[in-house]
Design an enzyme around this catalytic site. Structure first.
Site, PDB file in Angstrom:
ATOM      1  N   ASN A 191      13.743  58.384  53.740  1.00 37.09           N
ATOM      2  CA  ASN A 191      12.379  58.903  53.731  1.00 37.09           C
ATOM      3  C   ASN A 191      11.632  58.150  52.639  1.00 37.09           C
ATOM      4  O   ASN A 191      11.773  58.464  51.456  1.00 37.09           O
ATOM      5  CB  ASN A 191      12.387  60.408  53.462  1.00 37.09           C
ATOM      6  CG  ASN A 191      10.989  61.010  53.455  1.00 37.09           C
ATOM      7  OD1 ASN A 191       9.983  60.307  53.547  1.00 37.09           O
ATOM      8  ND2 ASN A 191      10.903  62.324  53.321  1.00 37.09           N
ATOM      9  N   ARG A 202      12.344  58.712  58.561  1.00 34.84           N
ATOM     10  CA  ARG A 202      11.197  59.584  58.748  1.00 34.84           C
ATOM     11  C   ARG A 202       9.955  58.699  58.836  1.00 34.84           C
ATOM     12  O   ARG A 202       9.707  57.870  57.969  1.00 34.84           O
ATOM     13  CB  ARG A 202      11.040  60.548  57.578  1.00 34.84           C
ATOM     14  CG  ARG A 202       9.834  61.469  57.747  1.00 34.84           C
ATOM     15  CD  ARG A 202       9.293  61.964  56.434  1.00 34.84           C
ATOM     16  NE  ARG A 202       8.129  62.834  56.634  1.00 34.84           N
ATOM     17  CZ  ARG A 202       7.271  63.154  55.687  1.00 34.84           C
ATOM     18  NH1 ARG A 202       7.423  62.686  54.462  1.00 34.84           N
ATOM     19  NH2 ARG A 202       6.243  63.934  55.947  1.00 34.84           N
ATOM     20  N   HIS A 228       4.548  67.894  60.113  1.00 36.28           N
ATOM     21  CA  HIS A 228       5.724  68.731  59.836  1.00 36.28           C
ATOM     22  C   HIS A 228       6.508  69.032  61.111  1.00 36.28           C
ATOM     23  O   HIS A 228       7.277  69.990  61.166  1.00 36.28           O
ATOM     24  CB  HIS A 228       5.340  70.058  59.176  1.00 36.28           C
ATOM     25  CG  HIS A 228       4.736  69.934  57.816  1.00 36.28           C
ATOM     26  ND1 HIS A 228       3.694  70.736  57.377  1.00 36.28           N
ATOM     27  CD2 HIS A 228       5.004  69.098  56.783  1.00 36.28           C
ATOM     28  CE1 HIS A 228       3.363  70.407  56.145  1.00 36.28           C
ATOM     29  NE2 HIS A 228       4.144  69.413  55.756  1.00 36.28           N
ATOM     30  N   ARG A 245      -5.093  70.866  48.985  1.00 36.37           N
ATOM     31  CA  ARG A 245      -5.974  70.613  50.128  1.00 36.37           C
ATOM     32  C   ARG A 245      -6.745  71.875  50.487  1.00 36.37           C
ATOM     33  O   ARG A 245      -6.202  72.971  50.451  1.00 36.37           O
ATOM     34  CB  ARG A 245      -5.167  70.143  51.334  1.00 36.37           C
ATOM     35  CG  ARG A 245      -4.435  68.828  51.121  1.00 36.37           C
ATOM     36  CD  ARG A 245      -3.600  68.481  52.334  1.00 36.37           C
ATOM     37  NE  ARG A 245      -2.758  67.304  52.091  1.00 36.37           N
ATOM     38  CZ  ARG A 245      -1.506  67.169  52.531  1.00 36.37           C
ATOM     39  NH1 ARG A 245      -0.951  68.133  53.249  1.00 36.37           N
ATOM     40  NH2 ARG A 245      -0.816  66.073  52.253  1.00 36.37           N
ATOM     41  N   GLU A 271      15.070  68.844  57.411  1.00 35.30           N
ATOM     42  CA  GLU A 271      14.506  67.740  58.179  1.00 35.30           C
ATOM     43  C   GLU A 271      15.439  66.540  58.214  1.00 35.30           C
ATOM     44  O   GLU A 271      15.515  65.816  59.214  1.00 35.30           O
ATOM     45  CB  GLU A 271      13.149  67.343  57.591  1.00 35.30           C
ATOM     46  CG  GLU A 271      12.090  68.427  57.746  1.00 35.30           C
ATOM     47  CD  GLU A 271      10.854  68.181  56.913  1.00 35.30           C
ATOM     48  OE1 GLU A 271       9.889  67.613  57.441  1.00 35.30           O
ATOM     49  OE2 GLU A 271      10.864  68.563  55.718  1.00 35.30           O
TER      50      GLU A 271
END
Length: 465
Positions: A7, A91, A180, A241, A380
């Site tokens: 990743n 990823r 996601h 955010r 993940e």
């Protein structure tokens, strides 16, 4: 089979090596501060002491080389040779509309990932660096791209299109993509296993809550809607955010605050959300501590955070025509008792009966009633390893039964192999094998083609290039 999962971020490379038969992580680690003289390498191998070293790491290629050297290190490593690694899974944040599932990495796939850099300029370019790093160090390695966006590519048009001129979608691909996805897919399957029901028969709302956060409506195993949109900015209030806001606020702020496009983008992505609301922190643990100490501002921020999530749960339950379970995952979803309580209280009308004691105990199931509320840790990296192993095995199983498996090629077959290789010396072994079998109508394995490559010296030439 051993699978390496990478990743790659802007200045870091996270890595894990899995043994797929037991789904065990043999080694996991992180290379940080890439591009500086004070880079940090840290990792933990099964049965060995934690390792941490500060050293110069010039770029991602060097970081990938460092990871590979660690894996086969005589004292700290977990493999005797890199040949024990069957494949590498990556990823990749954005796959656009091109990818609805994980894929073997080919030159065509690389071009599509490069095209999607326009949608994820802070992520895809660094994901590509990891792929290129492996290609240079291990040119024959089977590589797989697992996309954050892929799981959401089955959403219906009514969910992913915005109320903008349709021509903008056709011309620029302006639509909801969602993110996601690997996490949402993984926890949905785990939740189905926990409940003992087939995924195709249930309706879930998966809440991936971390510094970045998103919610997905998963009906019969398919993502039918998700809170993040064209970018990860849409949807929930997050760590930094803002999530959903009136779009007219943007030009208004640009005018009265004299902001340019980059400044307003930074405001919404880096200085808003929980950080902007509290004006102190985006760390949920610190926010909860301040709220417990009596800070009204921090209490308000928590209420806003949970209220937005509760609204999405109600909307998605309506969109799916019902609900079987709400699933919490991610750093906040798995660990914040306060956030889960604020979300699930007073949801009895939906069939969710919140259990405060189970919530405090961080139990797997934290509710009673007809609709379950579950805490499901995400993984993940394991999901990426599973996809990579599945594609690798699928590639190997494509050999036609009854065909003689030879140890070497005939002279004319070798000429065909050399010609195919010469067209693109950067092809990996599995791309070359697939292309050779397509052109010749044969069904030879990658092992046979690999032996011929070595005997002809093509592997050495590919590495030299």
């Amino acid at each position: 089979m051993k699978i390496l999962v990478l990743n790659c971020g802007s200045s870091s490379v996270k890595f894990q090596l899995f043994e797929t038969e037991t789904e065990t992580a043999l080694l996991r680690g992180l290379v940080e501060k890439i591009g500086s003289s004070s880079g940090i390498l840290s990792f933990r191998a099964v049965g060995k002491h934690d390792f941490r070293e500060i050293r110069e790491v010039v770029d991602h290629e060097e970081a990938v080389g460092l990871v590979l050297s660690i894996l086969a290190h005589p004292e700290q490593g977990v493999v005797a040779s890199l040949s024990e690694i069957g494949a590498v899974g990556h990823r990749v944040v954005h796959g656009g509309q091109s990818f609805s599932e994980s894929v073997m990495i080919t030159d065509k796939v690389l071009k599509e990932i490069e095209h999607c850099c326009q949608f994820a300029p802070l992520h895809n370019p660094h994901n590509l660096k990891g792929i290129e790093g492996i290609k240079k160090k291990l040119p024959s390695m089977f590589q797989v791209a697992v996309f954050d966006t892929a799981f959401h590519q089955h959403m219906p048009a009514k969910a992913y299109l915005y109320g903008l001129p349709y021509a903008l979608y056709e011309k620029h691909g302006i639509r909801k993509y969602g993110f996601h996805g690997t996490s949402h897919r993984y926890v949905a399957q785990r939740a189905a296993d926990i409940l003992g029901k087939p995924l195709k028969d249930v309706r879930f709302i998966t809440c991936h809550l971390g510094n970045g956060a998103s919610i997905s409506a998963v009906k019969n195993g398919v993502s039918v809607d998700t809170s993040m949109g064209f970018t990860p900015l849409e949807g929930l209030v997050m760590g930094t955010r803002c999530g959903d806001i009136d779009p007219a606020v943007i030009p208004y702020l640009m005018e009265i605050e004299s902001l340019n496009s980059k400044q307003i983008d930074a405001l919404m992505n880096k200085f808003s959300g929980m950080l902007g609301l509290t004006e102190t922190s985006n760390d949920m643990r610190e926010i909860e501590q301040e709220a417990s100490a009596g800070s009204e501002r921090h209490k308000l921020a928590l209420d806003i955070y949970a209220y937005r999530i509760k609204k999405y749960i109600g909307a998605y339950a309506a969109a799916m025509g019902g609900l079987d379970a709400v699933i919490f995952t991610g750093g906040i979803g798995e660990n914040s008792r306060t956030v889960r309580r604020l979300i699930l209280e007073n949801m009895e009308f939906m069939g969710i009966v919140f259990d405060p004691k189970k919530n405090e105990d961080n139990a797997e199931s934290i509710s009673t009633g007809s609709v379950k509320a579950l805490i499901v840790p995400t993984n993940e990296e394991l999901a990426i390893a599973r996809d990579t192993a599945a594609l690798y095995e699928s590639m190997r199983s494509q050999e036609k039964p009854g065909v003689e498996e030879r140890q070497s090629l005939k002279a004319n077959e070798k000429r065909e192999l050399v010609l195919l290789w010469a067209r693109n010396p950067k092809m990996n072994l599995y791309e070359l094998t697939t292309l050779y079998n397509q052109n010749t109508g044969k069904s030879l394995s990658a092992d046979v083609i690999g032996k011929e490559i070595k005997s002809l010296g093509l592997e050495t030439l590919a590495e030299a290039k």
